[in-house]
Design a protein around this motif. Structure first.
Motif, short mmCIF file in Angstrom:
data_model
loop_
_atom_site.label_atom_id
_atom_site.label_comp_id
_atom_site.label_asym_id
_atom_site.label_seq_id
_atom_site.Cartn_x
_atom_site.Cartn_y
_atom_site.Cartn_z
N VAL A 87 -4.69 -6.27 -15.42
CA VAL A 87 -5.98 -5.59 -15.36
C VAL A 87 -7.08 -6.59 -15.06
O VAL A 87 -7.06 -7.72 -15.56
CB VAL A 87 -6.26 -4.88 -16.71
N ALA A 88 -8.06 -6.18 -14.28
CA ALA A 88 -9.24 -7.00 -14.02
C ALA A 88 -10.48 -6.19 -14.29
O ALA A 88 -10.53 -4.99 -14.05
CB ALA A 88 -9.25 -7.49 -12.57
N SER A 122 -15.07 -6.73 -14.59
CA SER A 122 -16.27 -7.51 -14.25
C SER A 122 -16.76 -7.08 -12.88
O SER A 122 -16.04 -6.50 -12.07
CB SER A 122 -16.04 -9.03 -14.24
N LYS A 123 -18.05 -7.40 -12.64
CA LYS A 123 -18.67 -7.05 -11.37
C LYS A 123 -17.96 -7.72 -10.19
O LYS A 123 -17.80 -7.14 -9.12
CB LYS A 123 -20.15 -7.45 -11.37
N THR A 124 -17.56 -8.98 -10.39
CA THR A 124 -16.93 -9.70 -9.29
C THR A 124 -15.64 -9.01 -8.85
O THR A 124 -15.44 -8.75 -7.66
CB THR A 124 -16.64 -11.15 -9.70
N PHE A 125 -14.76 -8.70 -9.78
CA PHE A 125 -13.51 -8.03 -9.42
C PHE A 125 -13.77 -6.64 -8.85
O PHE A 125 -13.11 -6.22 -7.89
CB PHE A 125 -12.60 -7.92 -10.64
N ARG A 182 -0.96 -7.32 -7.56
CA ARG A 182 -2.01 -6.32 -7.66
C ARG A 182 -2.67 -6.39 -9.04
O ARG A 182 -2.01 -6.65 -10.04
CB ARG A 182 -1.44 -4.92 -7.43
N LEU A 183 -3.97 -6.12 -9.06
CA LEU A 183 -4.71 -5.98 -10.31
C LEU A 183 -5.33 -4.58 -10.35
O LEU A 183 -5.91 -4.13 -9.36
CB LEU A 183 -5.83 -7.02 -10.40
N ASP A 184 -5.20 -3.90 -11.48
CA ASP A 184 -5.86 -2.62 -11.67
C ASP A 184 -7.26 -2.87 -12.21
O ASP A 184 -7.44 -3.65 -13.14
CB ASP A 184 -5.08 -1.76 -12.68
N ILE A 185 -8.25 -2.24 -11.63
CA ILE A 185 -9.64 -2.45 -12.01
C ILE A 185 -10.00 -1.52 -13.17
O ILE A 185 -9.81 -0.30 -13.09
CB ILE A 185 -10.58 -2.21 -10.82
N CYS A 186 -10.54 -2.11 -14.23
CA CYS A 186 -10.95 -1.35 -15.41
C CYS A 186 -12.47 -1.25 -15.43
O CYS A 186 -13.17 -2.27 -15.34
CB CYS A 186 -10.47 -2.05 -16.67
#
Length: 339
Positions: A213-214, A216-219, A293-297
């Protein structure tokens, strides 16, 4: 148990902005957003090579805290938690700046450690994705630091904070204006991987996460740049960041001036200058930890603080998130200073 929802305000002093988030907390329900007030402070860009925050930025910070206090008072906030993350926490003159803010506004800013940021952000992601996420890895890129956490429970077994923030790396490793040469990008990549490889040995030895999971605004902006749905689609739309897509964008970002980066999908003008460094850190995290892959939280640190306070309310406990609190009245509200 309280008779009704508790209105809590969280004032986050970050690298770029002072962000007040107000929510009503009612045990058994998620935090219910009331209002958000954001002011530019630009602390990171106003910090010199010796780590000293300049006078204009201190003035912006004082004005932002005053605005947040006025908004919290107008909204009948019952508890206000003001804290600063790495941009102010790591400044050489942080104590002087905090004293000026206190003298001008009556607000005593506290300082969250990077490890605590990682733990609270992990808590928010765990609540968002639930137990079905299994063992979970969390990554959060801020302006001054990168937070990582790993665990199978409500709280992580491992929580790290590394000096790999997008703003910090931009100031120290990239030229003031694009284009950024390939050799410069290679050097920054090598630095990021060196820090990550040494720091994440413990994470690498843990069971592979079921969900990476990622937040923050950047991700979030990188995911949008790589094709994720817009913010207008709502928080419940699934969003991902794929390593292959990110890898293709890095050389493109390196060539573009800030004003052209700001015209790309998802990239805000205030973060355009540091988006390349953020992309290099994100790619480094995925490479070193073997993630495709990272899932955006959509929930992050502030929601973690709300959720922690919700747990206390459900259990009938007073505020106890931080080791020491100095409560003071602020037009009838409790001001809980993080120390």
């Amino acid at each position: 148990m309280n008779d009704g929802p508790l209105r809590l305000g969280v004032l986050d002093i970050g690298s770029n902005s002072a962000h007040l988030r107000v929510a009503d907390l009612d045990p058994g329900h998620p935090p219910m957003p009331v209002r958000s007030v954001k002011s530019a402070v630009r602390l990171a860009e106003a910090t010199d090579r010796h780590g000293v925050i300049g006078r204009p930025a201190v003035g912006r910070l004082i004005a932002a805290v005053r605005e947040a206090v006025a908004a919290a008072s107008a909204l009948d906030v019952a508890e206000l938690v003001p804290y600063a993350t790495s941009a102010l926490r790591d400044a050489a003159n942080r104590d002087d700046v905090a004293a000026e803010v206190r003298a001008a506004t009556g607000v005593e800013l506290g300082f969250l450690t990077g490890e605590r940021e990682a733990r609270l952000t992990f808590l928010a992601a765990r609540h968002w994705f639930g137990w079905s996420a299994g063992p979970m890895l969390l990554a959060d890129i801020g302006g001054g630091s990168l937070e990582l956490a790993h665990g199978a429970g409500r709280e992580p077994e491992i929580a790290l904070s590394l000096p790999l923030g997008a703003g910090r790396l931009t100031r120290h490793h990239l030229p003031p204006r694009p284009p950024v040469r390939k050799r410069t990008r290679r050097a920054l990549r090598a630095h990021v991987r060196s820090v990550l490889s040494e720091a994440t040995i413990a994470i690498a030895g843990r069971p592979e996460p079921v969900r990476a999971v990622a937040t923050s605004k950047t991700f979030t902006q990188l995911a949008r740049l790589c094709g994720a749905p817009r913010a207008k689609a709502g928080p419940y739309r699934e969003r991902h960041l794929d390593r292959s897509d990110l890898h293709r964008w890095i050389p493109k970002l390196a060539k573009l001036p800030d004003e052209e980066r700001a015209r790309l999908p998802g990239v805000k003008a205030s973060r355009a200058h540091q988006i390349l460094a953020g992309a290099i850190v994100a790619e480094g995290v995925m490479d070193v930890l073997g993630l495709d892959r990272l899932d955006i939280c959509p929930w992050a640190l502030r929601e973690g603080i709300f959720l922690n306070r919700l747990s206390e309310l459900a259990e009938g406990r007073p505020p106890g998130l931080f080791p020491e609190q100095r409560p003071m009245t602020l037009r009838g509200a409790w001001l809980c200073a993080v120390t």
